[in-house]
Enzyme design. Sequence first.
Site, mmCIF file in Angstrom:
data_model
loop_
_atom_site.group_PDB
_atom_site.id
_atom_site.type_symbol
_atom_site.label_atom_id
_atom_site.label_comp_id
_atom_site.label_asym_id
_atom_site.label_seq_id
_atom_site.Cartn_x
_atom_site.Cartn_y
_atom_site.Cartn_z
ATOM 1 N N ASN A 12 0.897 -1.260 -0.146
ATOM 2 C CA ASN A 12 0.058 -0.129 -0.003
ATOM 3 C C ASN A 12 0.788 1.104 0.120
ATOM 4 O O ASN A 12 1.703 1.434 0.946
ATOM 5 C CB ASN A 12 -0.747 0.017 1.397
ATOM 6 C CG ASN A 12 -1.686 1.080 1.635
ATOM 7 O OD1 ASN A 12 -1.875 2.127 0.626
ATOM 8 N ND2 ASN A 12 -2.251 1.270 2.666
ATOM 9 N N LYS A 14 -0.042 4.266 -0.190
ATOM 10 C CA LYS A 14 -0.409 5.427 0.457
ATOM 11 C C LYS A 14 -0.464 6.641 -0.641
ATOM 12 O O LYS A 14 -0.388 6.564 -1.787
ATOM 13 C CB LYS A 14 0.030 5.661 1.827
ATOM 14 C CG LYS A 14 0.026 4.470 2.426
ATOM 15 C CD LYS A 14 0.090 4.874 4.224
ATOM 16 C CE LYS A 14 0.184 3.339 4.814
ATOM 17 N NZ LYS A 14 0.227 3.504 6.220
ATOM 18 N N HIS A 98 -9.293 1.157 4.962
ATOM 19 C CA HIS A 98 -8.071 1.152 5.725
ATOM 20 C C HIS A 98 -8.239 2.129 6.859
ATOM 21 O O HIS A 98 -9.243 3.186 6.796
ATOM 22 C CB HIS A 98 -7.137 1.780 4.729
ATOM 23 C CG HIS A 98 -5.722 1.751 5.284
ATOM 24 N ND1 HIS A 98 -5.459 2.820 6.048
ATOM 25 C CD2 HIS A 98 -4.708 0.838 5.051
ATOM 26 C CE1 HIS A 98 -4.034 2.390 6.472
ATOM 27 N NE2 HIS A 98 -3.778 1.331 5.822
ATOM 28 N N GLU A 100 -6.883 4.569 7.843
ATOM 29 C CA GLU A 100 -6.494 5.928 7.672
ATOM 30 C C GLU A 100 -7.787 6.514 6.800
ATOM 31 O O GLU A 100 -7.962 7.832 7.361
ATOM 32 C CB GLU A 100 -5.327 6.145 6.851
ATOM 33 C CG GLU A 100 -4.122 6.005 7.641
ATOM 34 C CD GLU A 100 -2.760 5.322 6.973
ATOM 35 O OE1 GLU A 100 -2.764 5.446 5.759
ATOM 36 O OE2 GLU A 100 -1.658 4.982 7.717
ATOM 37 N N GLU A 168 -5.413 -5.078 10.446
ATOM 38 C CA GLU A 168 -4.276 -4.097 10.624
ATOM 39 C C GLU A 168 -4.514 -3.427 12.057
ATOM 40 O O GLU A 168 -5.530 -2.496 11.991
ATOM 41 C CB GLU A 168 -4.373 -3.148 9.619
ATOM 42 C CG GLU A 168 -4.005 -3.557 8.266
ATOM 43 C CD GLU A 168 -3.439 -2.612 7.301
ATOM 44 O OE1 GLU A 168 -2.224 -3.136 6.625
ATOM 45 O OE2 GLU A 168 -4.027 -1.631 6.980
ATOM 46 N N GLY A 174 2.616 1.914 10.704
ATOM 47 C CA GLY A 174 3.652 2.922 10.561
ATOM 48 C C GLY A 174 4.320 3.326 11.834
ATOM 49 O O GLY A 174 5.098 4.413 11.978
ATOM 50 N N SER A 214 3.278 -2.478 10.086
ATOM 51 C CA SER A 214 4.775 -2.575 10.533
ATOM 52 C C SER A 214 5.463 -3.841 10.029
ATOM 53 O O SER A 214 6.394 -4.456 10.744
ATOM 54 C CB SER A 214 5.223 -2.122 11.820
ATOM 55 O OG SER A 214 4.658 -0.747 11.994
#
Length: 252
Positions: A12, A14, A98, A100, A168, A174, A214
Amino acid sequence: MRRTPRPLVAGNWKMHGLKSSLKQVRTIAASLAKTAPACDVMICPPATLLRPMKDVAKASKLKLGGQDCHASSQGAHTGDVSAEMLKDAGAAAVIVGHSERREDHREMNVDVRAKAAAAHRAGLMAIICVGETLKQRKAGAALRVVGHQLKGSLPSTATDKNTVIAYEPVWAIGTGLTPTVDDVAEVHTYIRKRLQALLLDGSPERVRLLYGGSVKPANAAELLVTKNVDGALVGGASLDAKDFLPIVRACR
Ligand code: PEP
């Protein structure tokens, strides 16, 4: 014994990547063409790079995906991209839900479900993301949260072929933090079990369950052999071929 589906390692990107980044894809595609991987490999770039990436990847088995789609096929939705448009640009899949997107755009399960259904309508595989926050994990609510997201986000059109679930944990994305492999196994086994009741078509055993958060070359091997883990969704480490390829090769 569960019949393991063919794993998938998906990157991904992003909101990263310009035309100059295509050299990473050239390296990845060349490696895959030279030695066949033991998993399906996908990159989900920003929509602007789908078409040029398709041209770079075409001689290899590298698949492409989008990172989000609108629930409608077209219309007055400035700035949005439909699943049909992603397909037209060369995508085989799209990530939906996701964390985010859930956080930045206040997307709820009902939105994610509509987007996953849109992906299916367009002939794309939907990669549906679920995962708890650190606060929720500390409160002992990880399974409840993931179960709720799964139930609310999975459309009735989902099958083992057109749907992938990515677990996730939000706190692992991250941050360099990862859950223990036992914690990952617990959540993935729970998702697999919930799919027995939720999946209306196809086998819950064959739905690919990806771990994301991660994943790096150093921890990929142990995560990828964890019970009920059928691949990985990789953020930061997918941007550079020298990190992404060892993760792909960790799949056996
Ligand atoms: C992601 O955003 O899907 C992700 C897993 O990110 P990272 O690998 O950078 O934690």
